[in-house]
Design a protein around this motif. Structure first.
Motif, PDB file in Angstrom:
ATOM      1  N   THR A  19       0.813  -1.217   0.000  1.00  0.00           N
ATOM      2  CA  THR A  19       0.000   0.000   0.000  1.00  0.00           C
ATOM      3  C   THR A  19       0.846   1.266   0.000  1.00  0.00           C
ATOM      4  O   THR A  19       0.381   2.324  -0.394  1.00  0.00           O
ATOM      5  CB  THR A  19      -0.916   0.024   1.228  1.00  0.00           C
ATOM      6  N   HIS A  20       2.108   1.154   0.489  1.00  0.00           N
ATOM      7  CA  HIS A  20       2.953   2.347   0.561  1.00  0.00           C
ATOM      8  C   HIS A  20       4.400   1.892   0.590  1.00  0.00           C
ATOM      9  O   HIS A  20       4.766   0.991   1.357  1.00  0.00           O
ATOM     10  CB  HIS A  20       2.634   3.162   1.819  1.00  0.00           C
ATOM     11  N   GLN A  68       0.932   7.513  -7.135  1.00  0.00           N
ATOM     12  CA  GLN A  68       0.732   8.706  -6.314  1.00  0.00           C
ATOM     13  C   GLN A  68       1.848   8.838  -5.279  1.00  0.00           C
ATOM     14  O   GLN A  68       2.341   7.832  -4.760  1.00  0.00           O
ATOM     15  CB  GLN A  68      -0.608   8.630  -5.567  1.00  0.00           C
ATOM     16  N   THR A 115       3.075   9.848  -1.551  1.00  0.00           N
ATOM     17  CA  THR A 115       2.481   9.894  -0.205  1.00  0.00           C
ATOM     18  C   THR A 115       3.303  10.851   0.645  1.00  0.00           C
ATOM     19  O   THR A 115       4.531  10.766   0.676  1.00  0.00           O
ATOM     20  CB  THR A 115       2.460   8.500   0.425  1.00  0.00           C
ATOM     21  N   GLY A 145       7.865   9.727   3.366  1.00  0.00           N
ATOM     22  CA  GLY A 145       7.049   9.736   2.160  1.00  0.00           C
ATOM     23  C   GLY A 145       7.587   8.823   1.083  1.00  0.00           C
ATOM     24  O   GLY A 145       8.789   8.582   0.986  1.00  0.00           O
ATOM     25  N   TYR A 162       5.701   6.233  -2.372  1.00  0.00           N
ATOM     26  CA  TYR A 162       4.761   6.130  -3.477  1.00  0.00           C
ATOM     27  C   TYR A 162       3.819   4.945  -3.288  1.00  0.00           C
ATOM     28  O   TYR A 162       4.118   3.997  -2.565  1.00  0.00           O
ATOM     29  CB  TYR A 162       5.512   5.986  -4.807  1.00  0.00           C
ATOM     30  N   ARG A 163       2.701   5.024  -3.975  1.00  0.00           N
ATOM     31  CA  ARG A 163       1.740   3.933  -4.019  1.00  0.00           C
ATOM     32  C   ARG A 163       0.985   4.026  -5.336  1.00  0.00           C
ATOM     33  O   ARG A 163       0.972   5.089  -5.982  1.00  0.00           O
ATOM     34  CB  ARG A 163       0.750   4.018  -2.857  1.00  0.00           C
TER      35      ARG A 163
END
Length: 343
Positions: free
Chosen positions: A20-21, A53, A55, A60, A62-63
């Motif tokens: 998810t991340h 996207q 995050t 931080g 991406y996902r």
């Protein structure tokens, strides 16, 4: 030999698919590159429509965009086209099969099987779709340039036959109505489109460029197609019921007007830059589409039809020749491209 950058970027998509991340640092360590390289990879992937996207936060990363998780079992035609342009639906080549490229990128067995099925079931006939499109041979060089942000030197021909060489920043490619188009910008100036079957040579350079953050090829193309051919010249067409369904499938501009009649006929009003390009389109429908205005277009079509009739009535064309200024390029092919009479 598998292209390392190509394989790494596919691997990034696979990692994002399963989590998810993912922090940037994790991606950099996994693939043995710098954070800056990962940022560049993400920019290239998103530029080609992969829904990634960022995050926020101290860690931080991406996902994949939650509204479009790029589920490999539900790839639509647009996503399949992206995979094709990126090289994963091609037949076996010097870079290996789709499965070999997938294994090199660390793609799971499940996704490899889906890619195998896609390669088996999806075929883009770039050798001969309606007519031969020589431009597809440029795709391998374009793929690498687009993914790495590398400028290209191209030599292309105009419709008039003139040859030009220029430096371009490749932003993307579009497959439309049987032809490939390159969307690219010169060193200074806005993006333009170049038909690949008019490109004679593409040469990679050692120059790189930053892909514009606010640019999306699909959005640019839609706007360019809306503006193409628009103008102040009013053309009115009367469409018989037999041609109604087909004319309604044509892509009309926002300025066009369609008036329907009870007997099934139509009156279509177009606002174009030049009426000459409508001659091959209107004549291809025979008596089912007639021009009511402007008179110059009616006269040109009448002369064209008389000249054609004379060629059938005699071994020598004795009718009046079409007036000067008519298109002598492939506009007839393009105007009727992909239509199926009677469909």
């Amino acid at each position: 030999m598998v292209n390392a950058t190509h394989a790494r970027q596919l691997g990034i998509v696979q990692v994002l698919r399963t989590r998810t991340h993912v922090p940037v640092r994790d991606l950099a360590e996994r693939f043995g590159v710098s954070d800056r390289t990962i940022y560049r990879d993400i920019d290239n992937l998103t530029a080609h429509g992969i829904p990634i996207q960022a995050t926020p936060g101290r860690n931080g990363g991406y996902r994949l965009a939650p509204e479009d998780p790029l589920d490999p079992l539900t790839l639509d035609s647009d996503q399949a086209m992206r995979l094709y342009v990126l090289g994963f639906l091609d037949p076996p080549s010097a870079d290996g099969t789709a499965e070999e490229r997938g294994r090199a990128a660390g793609v799971s067995g499940t996704v490899q099987e889906v890619m195998r099925r896609l390669a088996q079931r999806i075929h883009f006939d770039t050798a001969d779709w309606y007519w031969r499109d020589e431009g597809s041979g440029h795709l391998p060089v374009l793929r690498t340039a687009m993914l790495t942000g590398t400028a290209l030197e191209i030599t292309f021909r105009t419709k008039e036959g003139d040859q030009h060489t220029t430096l371009l920043k490749p932003y993307g490619v579009v497959w439309k109505a049987g032809e490939w188009h390159l969307v690219a910008a010169r060193p200074t100036g806005p993006p333009e489109r170049f038909r690949l079957n008019l490109v004679d040579r593409i040469q990679q350079t050692d120059l790189t460029f930053a892909y514009p953050e606010d640019f999306t090829v699909g959005q640019w193309w839609t706007a360019a197609m809306e503006d193409y051919g628009k103008g102040d010249v009013r053309v009115e067409l009367h469409v018989a019921p037999a041609a109604r369904a087909e004319l309604l499938r044509l892509s009309l501009k926002s300025t066009s007007q369609v008036n329907e009649h009870d007997d099934g006929s139509l009156v279509i009003v177009l606002f174009v830059d030049r009426w000459e390009w409508l001659i091959p389109l209107v004549t291809s429908y025979g008596p089912d589409v007639t021009v009511t205005e402007p008179p110059e277009l009616r006269e040109a079509i009448t002369a064209q039809l008389r000249h054609t009739l004379a060629a059938y009535e005699s071994s020598e064309a004795q009718g009046p020749a079409p007036p000067d200024g008519l298109p002598h390029d492939d506009s007839r092919l393009r105007s009727t491209h992909g239509r199926h009479p009677g469909a």
